[in-house]
Design a protein around this motif. Structure first.
Motif, PDB file in Angstrom:
ATOM      1  N   GLU A  63     -37.925 -18.718  32.871  1.00 22.06           N
ATOM      2  CA  GLU A  63     -38.723 -18.862  34.215  1.00 22.06           C
ATOM      3  C   GLU A  63     -39.033 -17.540  34.944  1.00 22.06           C
ATOM      4  OE1 GLU A  63     -37.741 -22.079  37.075  1.00 22.06           O
ATOM      5  OE2 GLU A  63     -35.726 -22.326  35.959  1.00 22.06           O
ATOM      6  N   GLY A  64     -38.627 -16.599  34.120  1.00 24.94           N
ATOM      7  CA  GLY A  64     -39.076 -14.983  34.659  1.00 24.94           C
ATOM      8  C   GLY A  64     -38.236 -14.477  35.538  1.00 24.94           C
ATOM      9  N   LYS A  65     -36.838 -14.752  35.313  1.00 25.81           N
ATOM     10  CA  LYS A  65     -35.799 -14.121  36.477  1.00 25.81           C
ATOM     11  C   LYS A  65     -35.782 -12.695  36.170  1.00 25.81           C
ATOM     12  CE  LYS A  65     -31.811 -15.846  34.153  1.00 25.81           C
ATOM     13  NZ  LYS A  65     -31.547 -14.509  33.441  1.00 25.81           N
ATOM     14  N   THR A  66     -35.708 -12.362  34.945  1.00 26.22           N
ATOM     15  CA  THR A  66     -35.472 -11.025  34.616  1.00 26.22           C
ATOM     16  C   THR A  66     -36.656 -10.123  34.956  1.00 26.22           C
ATOM     17  OG1 THR A  66     -33.906 -11.642  32.806  1.00 26.22           O
ATOM     18  CG2 THR A  66     -35.133  -9.593  32.615  1.00 26.22           C
ATOM     19  N   THR A  67     -37.873 -10.545  34.747  1.00 25.41           N
ATOM     20  CA  THR A  67     -39.187  -9.940  35.071  1.00 25.41           C
ATOM     21  C   THR A  67     -39.218  -9.706  36.695  1.00 25.41           C
ATOM     22  OG1 THR A  67     -40.343 -11.020  33.316  1.00 25.41           O
ATOM     23  CG2 THR A  67     -41.508 -10.136  35.061  1.00 25.41           C
ATOM     24  N   VAL A  68     -38.801 -10.923  37.363  1.00 27.67           N
ATOM     25  CA  VAL A  68     -38.825 -10.671  38.941  1.00 27.67           C
ATOM     26  C   VAL A  68     -37.675  -9.576  39.519  1.00 27.67           C
ATOM     27  CG1 VAL A  68     -38.254 -11.736  40.798  1.00 27.67           C
ATOM     28  CG2 VAL A  68     -39.599 -12.961  39.098  1.00 27.67           C
ATOM     29  N   SER A  69     -36.329  -9.497  38.835  1.00 25.21           N
ATOM     30  CA  SER A  69     -35.432  -8.733  39.067  1.00 25.21           C
ATOM     31  C   SER A  69     -35.642  -7.137  38.639  1.00 25.21           C
ATOM     32  CB  SER A  69     -34.103  -9.100  38.443  1.00 25.21           C
ATOM     33  OG  SER A  69     -34.147  -9.156  37.269  1.00 25.21           O
ATOM     34  N   THR A  70     -36.282  -7.053  37.656  1.00 22.77           N
ATOM     35  CA  THR A  70     -36.677  -5.814  37.172  1.00 22.77           C
ATOM     36  C   THR A  70     -37.778  -5.230  38.054  1.00 22.77           C
ATOM     37  OG1 THR A  70     -35.953  -6.223  34.942  1.00 22.77           O
ATOM     38  CG2 THR A  70     -37.457  -4.228  35.198  1.00 22.77           C
ATOM     39  N   ASN A  71     -38.975  -5.929  38.217  1.00 22.48           N
ATOM     40  CA  ASN A  71     -40.109  -5.433  39.144  1.00 22.48           C
ATOM     41  C   ASN A  71     -39.498  -5.429  40.424  1.00 22.48           C
ATOM     42  OD1 ASN A  71     -42.762  -5.010  37.177  1.00 22.48           O
ATOM     43  ND2 ASN A  71     -41.557  -6.986  36.665  1.00 22.48           N
ATOM     44  N   LEU A  72     -38.726  -6.054  40.874  1.00 25.11           N
ATOM     45  CA  LEU A  72     -38.309  -5.973  42.352  1.00 25.11           C
ATOM     46  C   LEU A  72     -37.358  -4.740  42.332  1.00 25.11           C
ATOM     47  CD1 LEU A  72     -38.121  -7.035  45.149  1.00 25.11           C
ATOM     48  CD2 LEU A  72     -36.303  -8.620  44.193  1.00 25.11           C
ATOM     49  N   ARG A  84     -45.991  -9.787  26.446  1.00 30.11           N
ATOM     50  CA  ARG A  84     -45.012 -10.486  27.431  1.00 30.11           C
ATOM     51  C   ARG A  84     -43.879  -9.430  27.616  1.00 30.11           C
ATOM     52  NH1 ARG A  84     -42.122 -16.363  26.562  1.00 30.11           N
ATOM     53  NH2 ARG A  84     -40.695 -16.531  28.384  1.00 30.11           N
ATOM     54  N   SER A  85     -43.413  -8.723  26.566  1.00 26.65           N
ATOM     55  CA  SER A  85     -42.192  -7.822  26.759  1.00 26.65           C
ATOM     56  C   SER A  85     -42.615  -6.667  27.630  1.00 26.65           C
ATOM     57  CB  SER A  85     -41.931  -7.446  25.273  1.00 26.65           C
ATOM     58  OG  SER A  85     -43.123  -6.664  24.702  1.00 26.65           O
ATOM     59  N   ASP A  86     -43.989  -6.507  28.042  1.00 25.88           N
ATOM     60  CA  ASP A  86     -44.185  -5.363  28.968  1.00 25.88           C
ATOM     61  C   ASP A  86     -44.268  -5.930  30.277  1.00 25.88           C
ATOM     62  OD1 ASP A  86     -44.337  -3.619  26.799  1.00 25.88           O
ATOM     63  OD2 ASP A  86     -46.803  -3.895  26.600  1.00 25.88           O
ATOM     64  N   MET A  87     -43.904  -7.168  30.572  1.00 30.96           N
ATOM     65  CA  MET A  87     -43.915  -7.670  31.785  1.00 30.96           C
ATOM     66  C   MET A  87     -42.827  -7.031  32.600  1.00 30.96           C
ATOM     67  SD  MET A  87     -46.378  -9.569  32.600  1.00 30.96           S
ATOM     68  CE  MET A  87     -45.878 -10.066  34.124  1.00 30.96           C
ATOM     69  N   LEU A  88     -41.668  -6.468  32.284  1.00 32.07           N
ATOM     70  CA  LEU A  88     -40.674  -5.636  32.777  1.00 32.07           C
ATOM     71  C   LEU A  88     -41.081  -4.425  33.400  1.00 32.07           C
ATOM     72  CD1 LEU A  88     -37.524  -6.373  30.634  1.00 32.07           C
ATOM     73  CD2 LEU A  88     -38.446  -7.863  32.464  1.00 32.07           C
ATOM     74  N   ARG A  89     -42.194  -3.880  32.873  1.00 26.66           N
ATOM     75  CA  ARG A  89     -42.626  -2.415  33.304  1.00 26.66           C
ATOM     76  C   ARG A  89     -44.004  -2.914  34.015  1.00 26.66           C
ATOM     77  NH1 ARG A  89     -40.693   1.850  31.154  1.00 26.66           N
ATOM     78  NH2 ARG A  89     -42.880   2.998  31.414  1.00 26.66           N
ATOM     79  N   ARG A  90     -44.327  -4.137  34.445  1.00 28.26           N
ATOM     80  CA  ARG A  90     -45.706  -4.373  34.666  1.00 28.26           C
ATOM     81  C   ARG A  90     -45.812  -3.532  36.293  1.00 28.26           C
ATOM     82  NH1 ARG A  90     -50.585  -5.623  33.111  1.00 28.26           N
ATOM     83  NH2 ARG A  90     -51.919  -6.700  34.805  1.00 28.26           N
ATOM     84  N   PHE A  91     -44.882  -3.349  37.177  1.00 31.06           N
ATOM     85  CA  PHE A  91     -44.962  -2.689  38.344  1.00 31.06           C
ATOM     86  C   PHE A  91     -45.057  -1.312  38.245  1.00 31.06           C
ATOM     87  CE2 PHE A  91     -43.711  -0.765  42.343  1.00 31.06           C
ATOM     88  CZ  PHE A  91     -44.096  -1.373  43.081  1.00 31.06           C
TER      89      PHE A  91
END
Length: 739
Positions: A551-560, A504-511
């Motif tokens: 809800e994943g807003k940090t993941t969305v903002s980072t990958n976006l 889960r911690s790697d979701m910020l670098r998924r893109f």
């Protein structure tokens, strides 16, 4: 990208769609719970199969009986029996007789069913829990006496057999099917045939008994009728002798004829009397006067003799008048004429008197004739009335004799018919058309049908439960549901990545780690939506927020930010200074400086800007030291001035904000933003929470541009299938590809 839908327009759209049934949405609900539904149905079907396999098979045999309403007889005695013709009530009565307790009891006695193991409770196997027979209960408890127990036992056996009996009439016919169910197929056939025979015997016995009762009653009644007939004949003859009646009808006719003949004569006599009475009245009015006074009466004056004498008188008076002019009263001629006048007047008076006397006599004769005819007619009438009275009494006695004779003859005929029926000429009203035979296949339980029905009903129940769970699920049910309820367009859907694929911690670098994967393609679609929604007024400052944490807003903002970094220089700011996650996920040191330190003025800008690993065109400002008052920092003028300065160096600034509902950070940041993205976690975030968050932002005039649905499960992604991207994401939607 479409314009932002206003709240009123969204509500109006919801009202229009309330009456529309979306079959695809219903199918998605079923598909969502299909494995649970199928599993429940399979389990119930298996349990049902185990239960029905242990059931005792029951066989059913049926005998067909013809019941005739009008049976051919040697003699007709329906009136004696009181049996109606072929009608609905008659047949319904026969059906109820077939099910009567008396016939069942005779069936029990004939086949000795009270001793059969299937019906005798003393021979049945004891239950698992009780282990006590009826006999044991009777012997060990202070219950009913042996006689009462026997009565109860027989009643229970009869009730059990009655419950296994079915009497079914065949429509539009005189046939009835008698069916019995039993564990023994042979016994079921014997019971059906035996009951049919018992019914036929009972019907014949009942009618024979009725015949015997009718014969006895008819014999007793005949004695009474015979005496009544003799008594009425005797009274008739005595009355005839007493009154001397021989030909009453002839005498009656003679008297009637006489009255008929006297009537016109009486009328004529009455008219004569009326005319004579009128003249008589005129004469009586002039009685006592001179004879000349009667001359005014027309009948007197019209008499020929009177008219002649009246003319002679007038002639004599003329002569006296003429001679009186020439001679004196003593002249012989005058004396001779006067003597002639006196003689004529005397004769006239005598004639008048004679006419008057005739009038009086005519009146008396007319009156006498009328009275005589009236008396004669009245006598005939009295004689006729007397004859009529005798005739009435005679007719009464004759009718009584005739009625007694007919009744006596009718009962005599019925007695003869009944006596003939008692001699054995009566035929059965019912017969067995098709006797019952032992069944080869059990009638029940219908094991296949029961199992199939249980599975089908469980499937139906499972579908209903699925719809109920879906109704109770207060989360969004798809793209259209999100757009209708929030009045915002969908920017994109992000699939949930399983733990086996990536931490889960790697979701910020998924893109960055998987730029060609499904997740990266979804981020690019969101990037396209953001770019197209701001063609005329680019969203240089984007704020990403959600309703609640997680809800994943940090993941969305980072990958976006990484995705936008492929097009332009991007700055990512972690403005969630209460629960910062970007620093830790990207491997930065715990004491790294960031946004809070920059706004507070403790560090310079170049000291808190970091390059995002793997994305050289994306810079990061972490949250920095956790301050005691994040809201004051974000609402300060230094923060607004900092953003203005940063806009000159970056093509796009993305701010990861705190959730809307717990704190007011997002509403404060909306004042500095050109656009806001709202992240919703699929199948978890409650609708009312999202609606409350969007409402708060709208009240703050936040520039909302769309919604990102995050963590959509692969097996439920079809739920959101109305939104597509032109390629398969592995969860069921596609459309034309966008840049």
């Amino acid at each position: 990208m479409s314009n932002i839908m206003q709240p009123d327009a969204a509500l109006h759209q919801v009202d229009q769609d309330e009456d529309t049934i979306d079959l695809r949405a219903l199918w998605r609900v079923i598909d969502r719970y299909k494995w649970a539904i199928l599993g429940l149905s399979g389990l119930v079907g298996l349990l049902t199969l185990l239960v029905v396999m242990g059931m005792t098979p029951i066989y059913k045999s049926t005998a067909s009986v013809l019941i005739e309403a009008n049976t051919a007889k040697v003699v007709s005695i329906e009136e004696v029996y009181g049996i109606p013709g072929a009608n609905k009530e008659y047949f319904q009565t026969q059906f109820e007789i077939l099910k009567s307790r008396s016939l069942i009891e005779r069936l029990v006695d004939r086949l000795k069913l009270d001793k059969h193991p299937e019906f005798d409770p003393d021979q049945k196997e004891e239950g698992f829990s009780l282990g006590i027979s009826l006999k044991g209960l009777i012997s060990t408890s202070a219950g009913p006496s042996p006689e009462e127990a026997a009565v109860i036992k027989r009643k229970n056996i009869v009730d059990a057999i009655s419950g296994r009996l079915t009497v079914t009439p065949v429509r539009n016919s005189q046939l009835v099917n008698i069916g019995f169910e039993a564990q023994d197929a042979k016994l079921a056939a014997e019971m059906a045939n035996a009951l049919a025979e018992i019914y036929i015997e009972s019907d014949m016995e009942g009618r024979m008994k009725m015949t015997q009762q009718a014969a006895k009653w008819l014999s007793e009644r005949m004695d009474v009728l015979r005496a009544d007939l003799s008594d009425s004949e005797r009274k008739l003859q005595e009355y005839r002798d007493k009154e001397g009646l021989v030909d009453v009808e002839g005498v009656n006719k003679l008297e009637s004829q006489q009255i008929t003949e006297l009537t016109p004569k009486l009328v004529e006599a009455r008219q004569r009397r009326i005319g004579a009475e009128k003249l008589y009245s005129q004469v009586q009015a002039l009685k006592g006067g001179p004879a000349s006074a009667y001359e005014v009466i027309p009948a007197v004056l019209g008499n020929p003799l009177v008219q002649t004498l009246k003319g002679a008188e007038n002639e004599a008076e003329r002569k006296v008048s003429e001679l009186g002019q020439s001679y004196g009263p003593k002249h012989p001629k005058m004396e001779s004429v006067n003597a002639e006048l006196r003689s004529v007047r005397a004769k006239l008076a005598q004639a008048v008197q004679s006419v008057v006397a005739g009038i009086l006599k005519e009146y008396e004769m007319a009156k006498s004739a009328e009275t005589s005819l009236e008396n004669l007619r009245q006598g005939s009438k009295e004689q006729l009335q007397q004859i009529n009275r005798k005739s009435y009494q005679l007719n009464t006695l004759e009718r009584e004799v005739e009625a007694n004779k007919k009744l006596y003859d009718m009962f005599l005929n019925r007695l003869k018919e009944t006596s003939s029926a008692m001699g054995g000429v009566e035929t059965a009203r019912a017969r067995v058309v098709d006797p019952a035979v032992p069944a080869l296949i059990p009638a029940k339980p219908k094991k296949k049908l029961i199992v199939v029905l249980s599975v089908v009903l469980t499937l139906f129940l499972g579908v209903m439960l699925a719809f109920l769970l879906d109704y109770l699920d207060n989360t969004f049910k798809g793209v259209q549901d999100v757009e209708d309820r929030l009045g915002l367009p969908i920017l994109g859907l992000l699939q949930r990545i399983g733990k086996g694929e990536v931490e889960r911690s790697d979701m910020l670098r998924r893109f960055i780690d998987d730029p060609q994967g499904t997740y990266a393609e979804a981020i690019r679609s969101i990037r396209t939506g953001v770019v197209l929604s701001g063609l005329d007024n680019p969203h240089k400052v984007l704020v990403v927020t959600s309703s609640v944490p997680g809800e994943g807003k940090t993941t969305v903002s980072t990958n976006l930010a990484v995705a936008l970094g492929q097009m332009e220089k991007v700055l990512l700011i972690d403005a969630d200074m209460r629960r910062p996650t970007i620093r830790k996920s990207l491997g930065l040191d715990a004491g790294v400086k960031g946004l809070s330190d920059l706004v507070a003025g403790s560090v310079q800008l170049n000291e808190c800007i970091y390059e995002l690993p793997g994305a050289p065109n994306v810079h990061l400002i972490p949250s920095g030291t956790i301050p005691p008052n994040p809201l004051e920092l974000l609402s300060s003028k230094r923060f607004a001035d900092m953003l203005v300065a940063l806009e000159k160096h970056y093509g796009r600034i993305i701010i990861d904000s705190a959730p809307v509902l717990p704190v007011s950070d997002a509403r404060i940041l909306s004042r500095c933003a050109n656009g806001m993205i709202y992240v919703v976690k699929a199948d978890e975030t409650q609708i009312h929470s999202v609606q409350d968050g969007v409402k708060q932002l709208r009240m703050a005039s936040a520039p909302l541009i769309g919604v990102v649905v995050n963590q959509v499960a692969e097996k439920k992604s079809g739920y959101y299938g109305k939104y597509g991207y032109g390629y398969s994401y592995g969860y069921g939607y596609s459309s034309s590809k966008t840049a």
